[in-house]
Design a protein around this motif. Structure first.
Motif, PDB file in Angstrom:
ATOM      1  N   LEU A 134       0.739  -1.253   0.059  1.00 46.26           N
ATOM      2  CA  LEU A 134      -0.045   0.112   0.063  1.00 46.26           C
ATOM      3  C   LEU A 134       0.953   1.225   0.031  1.00 46.26           C
ATOM      4  N   TYR A 135       1.920   1.046   0.637  1.00 47.85           N
ATOM      5  CA  TYR A 135       2.715   2.419   0.838  1.00 47.85           C
ATOM      6  C   TYR A 135       3.847   2.580  -0.475  1.00 47.85           C
ATOM      7  N   HIS A 136       4.319   1.556  -1.014  1.00 47.10           N
ATOM      8  CA  HIS A 136       5.273   1.923  -2.080  1.00 47.10           C
ATOM      9  C   HIS A 136       4.552   2.258  -3.331  1.00 47.10           C
ATOM     10  N   GLY A 137       4.637   3.021  -4.064  1.00 39.38           N
ATOM     11  CA  GLY A 137       4.385   3.419  -5.562  1.00 39.38           C
ATOM     12  C   GLY A 137       5.498   3.100  -6.492  1.00 39.38           C
ATOM     13  N   THR A 138       5.397   3.330  -7.755  1.00 41.28           N
ATOM     14  CA  THR A 138       6.419   3.151  -8.721  1.00 41.28           C
ATOM     15  C   THR A 138       7.514   3.840  -8.324  1.00 41.28           C
ATOM     16  N   GLY A 139       8.700   3.271  -8.646  1.00 38.96           N
ATOM     17  CA  GLY A 139      10.082   4.199  -8.404  1.00 38.96           C
ATOM     18  C   GLY A 139      10.102   4.309  -6.712  1.00 38.96           C
ATOM     19  N   TRP A 140       9.852   3.413  -5.891  1.00 36.56           N
ATOM     20  CA  TRP A 140       9.855   3.534  -4.542  1.00 36.56           C
ATOM     21  C   TRP A 140       9.195   4.832  -3.905  1.00 36.56           C
ATOM     22  N   THR A 141       8.335   5.703  -4.633  1.00 36.79           N
ATOM     23  CA  THR A 141       7.760   6.724  -4.224  1.00 36.79           C
ATOM     24  C   THR A 141       6.642   6.440  -3.287  1.00 36.79           C
ATOM     25  N   PRO A 142       6.370   7.011  -2.093  1.00 38.79           N
ATOM     26  CA  PRO A 142       5.199   6.798  -1.287  1.00 38.79           C
ATOM     27  C   PRO A 142       3.636   7.129  -2.171  1.00 38.79           C
ATOM     28  N   ARG A 143       2.923   6.332  -1.928  1.00 39.68           N
ATOM     29  CA  ARG A 143       1.615   6.472  -2.666  1.00 39.68           C
ATOM     30  C   ARG A 143       0.663   7.453  -1.770  1.00 39.68           C
ATOM     31  N   PRO A 144       0.252   8.671  -2.478  1.00 39.17           N
ATOM     32  CA  PRO A 144      -0.661   9.613  -1.649  1.00 39.17           C
ATOM     33  C   PRO A 144      -1.733   9.129  -1.164  1.00 39.17           C
ATOM     34  N   ARG A 162      16.110 -10.633  -9.107  1.00 49.80           N
ATOM     35  CA  ARG A 162      15.234  -9.337  -9.753  1.00 49.80           C
ATOM     36  C   ARG A 162      13.909  -9.516  -9.299  1.00 49.80           C
ATOM     37  N   THR A 163      13.542  -9.822  -8.074  1.00 47.41           N
ATOM     38  CA  THR A 163      12.429  -9.999  -7.469  1.00 47.41           C
ATOM     39  C   THR A 163      11.398  -8.671  -7.766  1.00 47.41           C
ATOM     40  N   GLU A 164      10.374  -8.781  -8.235  1.00 50.22           N
ATOM     41  CA  GLU A 164       9.376  -7.492  -8.356  1.00 50.22           C
ATOM     42  C   GLU A 164       8.771  -7.482  -7.115  1.00 50.22           C
ATOM     43  N   LEU A 165       8.738  -6.361  -6.309  1.00 46.67           N
ATOM     44  CA  LEU A 165       8.190  -6.230  -4.998  1.00 46.67           C
ATOM     45  C   LEU A 165       6.832  -5.665  -4.957  1.00 46.67           C
ATOM     46  N   TRP A 166       6.817  -4.329  -5.141  1.00 41.49           N
ATOM     47  CA  TRP A 166       5.442  -3.591  -5.103  1.00 41.49           C
ATOM     48  C   TRP A 166       5.420  -2.647  -6.354  1.00 41.49           C
ATOM     49  N   HIS A 167       4.555  -2.760  -7.171  1.00 43.15           N
ATOM     50  CA  HIS A 167       4.435  -1.501  -8.140  1.00 43.15           C
ATOM     51  C   HIS A 167       5.617  -1.516  -9.099  1.00 43.15           C
ATOM     52  N   GLY A 168       6.277  -2.703  -9.520  1.00 38.20           N
ATOM     53  CA  GLY A 168       7.422  -2.726 -10.232  1.00 38.20           C
ATOM     54  C   GLY A 168       8.951  -2.563  -9.860  1.00 38.20           C
ATOM     55  N   ASN A 169       8.592  -2.362  -8.757  1.00 41.06           N
ATOM     56  CA  ASN A 169      10.094  -1.999  -7.808  1.00 41.06           C
ATOM     57  C   ASN A 169      10.993  -3.403  -7.608  1.00 41.06           C
ATOM     58  N   VAL A 170      12.134  -3.037  -7.519  1.00 44.07           N
ATOM     59  CA  VAL A 170      13.089  -4.132  -7.226  1.00 44.07           C
ATOM     60  C   VAL A 170      14.129  -3.587  -6.309  1.00 44.07           C
ATOM     61  N   GLU A 171      14.856  -4.539  -5.586  1.00 46.39           N
ATOM     62  CA  GLU A 171      15.924  -4.099  -4.939  1.00 46.39           C
ATOM     63  C   GLU A 171      16.837  -3.488  -5.453  1.00 46.39           C
ATOM     64  N   PRO A 172      17.664  -2.352  -5.099  1.00 47.67           N
ATOM     65  CA  PRO A 172      18.569  -1.585  -5.847  1.00 47.67           C
ATOM     66  C   PRO A 172      20.107  -2.627  -6.051  1.00 47.67           C
ATOM     67  N   PRO A 173      20.959  -2.025  -6.733  1.00 54.10           N
ATOM     68  CA  PRO A 173      22.015  -2.702  -6.784  1.00 54.10           C
ATOM     69  C   PRO A 173      22.802  -3.007  -5.251  1.00 54.10           C
ATOM     70  N   LEU A 174      23.433  -4.094  -4.934  1.00 56.84           N
ATOM     71  CA  LEU A 174      23.854  -4.090  -3.609  1.00 56.84           C
ATOM     72  C   LEU A 174      24.928  -3.213  -3.200  1.00 56.84           C
ATOM     73  N   ARG A 175      25.724  -2.566  -4.371  1.00 58.54           N
ATOM     74  CA  ARG A 175      26.627  -1.566  -3.926  1.00 58.54           C
ATOM     75  C   ARG A 175      26.023  -0.450  -3.458  1.00 58.54           C
ATOM     76  N   THR A 176      24.753  -0.181  -3.589  1.00 60.21           N
ATOM     77  CA  THR A 176      24.218   1.067  -3.000  1.00 60.21           C
ATOM     78  C   THR A 176      24.032   1.032  -1.602  1.00 60.21           C
ATOM     79  N   VAL A 177      24.417  -0.055  -0.989  1.00 62.89           N
ATOM     80  CA  VAL A 177      24.495  -0.230   0.328  1.00 62.89           C
ATOM     81  C   VAL A 177      25.461   0.536   1.115  1.00 62.89           C
TER      82      VAL A 177
END
Length: 184
Positions: A48-58, A118-133
């Motif tokens: 419910l929270y995550h929209g496309t591109g990891w943006t919060p859904r209004p 590359r598991t799709e999570l919510w609204h097309g989002n996937v985990e970012p590359p591991l190096r972003t940690v």
């Protein structure tokens, strides 16, 4: 209380159930299992929270209001903005409180697995590359570490703030399994 102490008996009459825990504790997994065992509808708050591109859904807060208005539901207790809404209607809160190394192992392996597949999570989002940690302060692995003690004292706080909510605290996988079996 030892980590493998017997779980308290379930409140089988509860029809509005929350599962609390830090990131990686297993909230979503347990909420889904409780829903299946008890035949109650389950709503995943991340969806419910995550929209496309990891943006919060209004619509997030309105969607949560609609969920809690129902007679029965199971969900996770997360997102500060809606925790009071969830808690107001909840009857039972199951607090997953395993040791920090267990949580960090779980969130780490889950994150790596999701990224590699590359598991799709919510609204097309996937985990970012591991190096972003290394550069993203809010990467889930860094978030899990930073917030690992966030729920310390939860049972005492809820006794004051929401005395109508029964709290079941589970500190190990063994306790979780015993508790879930007791629901059937």
């Amino acid at each position: 209380m030892p980590h493998d102490a017997p779980a308290p008996p379930p409140a089988v009459t509860a029809r509005r159930i929350l599962v609390a825990g830090t990131s990686g504790a297993g909230k979503t997994t347990l909420a889904g299992r409780v829903s299946a065992v008890l035949g109650l509808p389950y709503t995943e708050l991340d969806g419910l929270y995550h929209g496309t591109g990891w943006t919060p859904r209004p619509e997030f807060e309105d969607d949560v209001r609609a969920v809690v208005a129902q007679d029965a539901w199971v969900s996770e207790w997360q997102y500060t903005a809606v925790r009071p809404l969830l808690l107001e209607r909840a009857e039972l809160l199951v607090w997953l409180d395993p040791p920090v190394p267990v949580v960090l192992w779980q969130v780490g392996t889950r994150t790596v697995r999701r990224r590699l597949r590359r598991t799709e999570l919510w609204h097309g989002n996937v985990e970012p590359p591991l190096r972003t940690v290394l550069r993203d302060r809010d990467h889930i692995l860094r978030w899990a570490w930073r917030t690992r003690h966030k729920l310390r004292g939860l049972d005492e706080r809820l006794a004051r703030e929401a005395p109508h909510v029964r709290v079941v605290r589970l500190r190990s996988r063994r306790a979780v399994e015993r508790w879930v079996r007791s629901l059937a």
